[in-house]
Design a protein around this motif. Structure first.
Motif, PDB file in Angstrom:
ATOM      1  N   PHE A 278       7.085   7.150   3.345  1.00  0.00           N
ATOM      2  CA  PHE A 278       7.251   6.457   2.081  1.00  0.00           C
ATOM      3  C   PHE A 278       8.578   5.710   2.131  1.00  0.00           C
ATOM      4  O   PHE A 278       9.425   5.971   2.982  1.00  0.00           O
ATOM      5  CB  PHE A 278       7.263   7.448   0.914  1.00  0.00           C
ATOM      6  N   ARG A 279       8.752   4.803   1.205  1.00  0.00           N
ATOM      7  CA  ARG A 279      10.031   4.113   1.108  1.00  0.00           C
ATOM      8  C   ARG A 279      10.369   3.866  -0.346  1.00  0.00           C
ATOM      9  O   ARG A 279       9.492   3.777  -1.196  1.00  0.00           O
ATOM     10  CB  ARG A 279      10.006   2.807   1.887  1.00  0.00           C
ATOM     11  N   GLN A 280      11.653   3.751  -0.592  1.00  0.00           N
ATOM     12  CA  GLN A 280      12.120   3.503  -1.946  1.00  0.00           C
ATOM     13  C   GLN A 280      13.277   2.527  -1.911  1.00  0.00           C
ATOM     14  O   GLN A 280      14.327   2.807  -1.330  1.00  0.00           O
ATOM     15  CB  GLN A 280      12.538   4.806  -2.620  1.00  0.00           C
ATOM     16  N   ALA A 281      13.060   1.387  -2.536  1.00  0.00           N
ATOM     17  CA  ALA A 281      14.096   0.374  -2.662  1.00  0.00           C
ATOM     18  C   ALA A 281      14.849   0.617  -3.967  1.00  0.00           C
ATOM     19  O   ALA A 281      14.307   1.236  -4.895  1.00  0.00           O
ATOM     20  CB  ALA A 281      13.477  -1.014  -2.641  1.00  0.00           C
ATOM     21  N   PRO A 282      16.074   0.130  -4.063  1.00  0.00           N
ATOM     22  CA  PRO A 282      16.856   0.334  -5.289  1.00  0.00           C
ATOM     23  C   PRO A 282      16.121  -0.170  -6.528  1.00  0.00           C
ATOM     24  O   PRO A 282      15.600  -1.293  -6.535  1.00  0.00           O
ATOM     25  CB  PRO A 282      18.117  -0.476  -5.029  1.00  0.00           C
ATOM     26  N   GLY A 283      16.047   0.676  -7.534  1.00  0.00           N
ATOM     27  CA  GLY A 283      15.419   0.294  -8.782  1.00  0.00           C
ATOM     28  C   GLY A 283      13.905   0.316  -8.772  1.00  0.00           C
ATOM     29  O   GLY A 283      13.274  -0.059  -9.767  1.00  0.00           O
ATOM     30  N   LYS A 284      13.328   0.751  -7.666  1.00  0.00           N
ATOM     31  CA  LYS A 284      11.873   0.780  -7.560  1.00  0.00           C
ATOM     32  C   LYS A 284      11.379   2.195  -7.326  1.00  0.00           C
ATOM     33  O   LYS A 284      12.134   3.069  -6.922  1.00  0.00           O
ATOM     34  CB  LYS A 284      11.408  -0.131  -6.426  1.00  0.00           C
ATOM     35  N   GLU A 285      10.104   2.384  -7.581  1.00  0.00           N
ATOM     36  CA  GLU A 285       9.495   3.687  -7.331  1.00  0.00           C
ATOM     37  C   GLU A 285       9.257   3.883  -5.832  1.00  0.00           C
ATOM     38  O   GLU A 285       9.151   2.924  -5.061  1.00  0.00           O
ATOM     39  CB  GLU A 285       8.178   3.797  -8.089  1.00  0.00           C
ATOM     40  N   ARG A 286       9.164   5.140  -5.467  1.00  0.00           N
ATOM     41  CA  ARG A 286       8.852   5.463  -4.080  1.00  0.00           C
ATOM     42  C   ARG A 286       7.410   5.041  -3.791  1.00  0.00           C
ATOM     43  O   ARG A 286       6.493   5.378  -4.536  1.00  0.00           O
ATOM     44  CB  ARG A 286       9.031   6.953  -3.833  1.00  0.00           C
ATOM     45  N   GLU A 287       7.221   4.301  -2.699  1.00  0.00           N
ATOM     46  CA  GLU A 287       5.902   3.783  -2.409  1.00  0.00           C
ATOM     47  C   GLU A 287       5.418   4.232  -1.034  1.00  0.00           C
ATOM     48  O   GLU A 287       6.196   4.446  -0.108  1.00  0.00           O
ATOM     49  CB  GLU A 287       5.894   2.243  -2.481  1.00  0.00           C
ATOM     50  N   PHE A 288       4.120   4.340  -0.950  1.00  0.00           N
ATOM     51  CA  PHE A 288       3.454   4.736   0.287  1.00  0.00           C
ATOM     52  C   PHE A 288       3.591   3.648   1.332  1.00  0.00           C
ATOM     53  O   PHE A 288       3.458   2.459   1.032  1.00  0.00           O
ATOM     54  CB  PHE A 288       1.981   5.001  -0.009  1.00  0.00           C
TER      55      PHE A 288
END
Length: 120
Positions: free
Chosen positions: A35-45
């Motif tokens: 998964f990844r998570q960018a600043p201000g965003k939800e964790r995404e598959f």
């Protein structure tokens, strides 16, 4: 129990290889995911691989550029990332669960994350 590594700074179009090492227990029968998570965003598959290693799943945004693989004997899972784009910049996490899922909340075990930064 899960330790992600391999992140770093790379120019757009470049490649990185992330690794996730398991310790303390075997995850050989688990689905492993990234998964990844960018600043201000939800964790995404990003991607997942079944225990057998033969079935893989990818988010549309990375399909054709990223490859997930696993080495059951070494208890590791890797994510080869090619043709990186600035929008791939995020903290990348590996995760494990008994069942295949693309939602972060479904995964029981998480690594600490590794930063990937892609410059334009």
């Amino acid at each position: 129990q899960l330790q992600a590594s391999g992140g770093g700074l790379v120019q757009a179009g470049g490649s990185l290889r992330l690794s996730c090492a398991a310790s303390g227990r075997s995850f050989s029968t688990y689905v492993m995911g990234w998964f990844r998570q960018a600043p201000g965003k939800e964790r995404e598959f990003v991607a997942a691989i079944r225990a057998s290693g033969y079935s893989t799943y990818y988010a549309d945004s990375v399909k054709g550029r990223f490859t997930i693989s696993r080495d059951i004997a070494k208890n590791t899972v890797n994510l080869q990332m090619n043709s990186l784009k600035p929008e791939d910049t995020a903290v990348y996490y590996c995760a494990a669960d008994r069942n295949l899922a693309t939602r972060a909340r479904e995964y029981d075990y998480w690594g600490q994350g590794t930063q990937v930064t892609v410059s334009s």
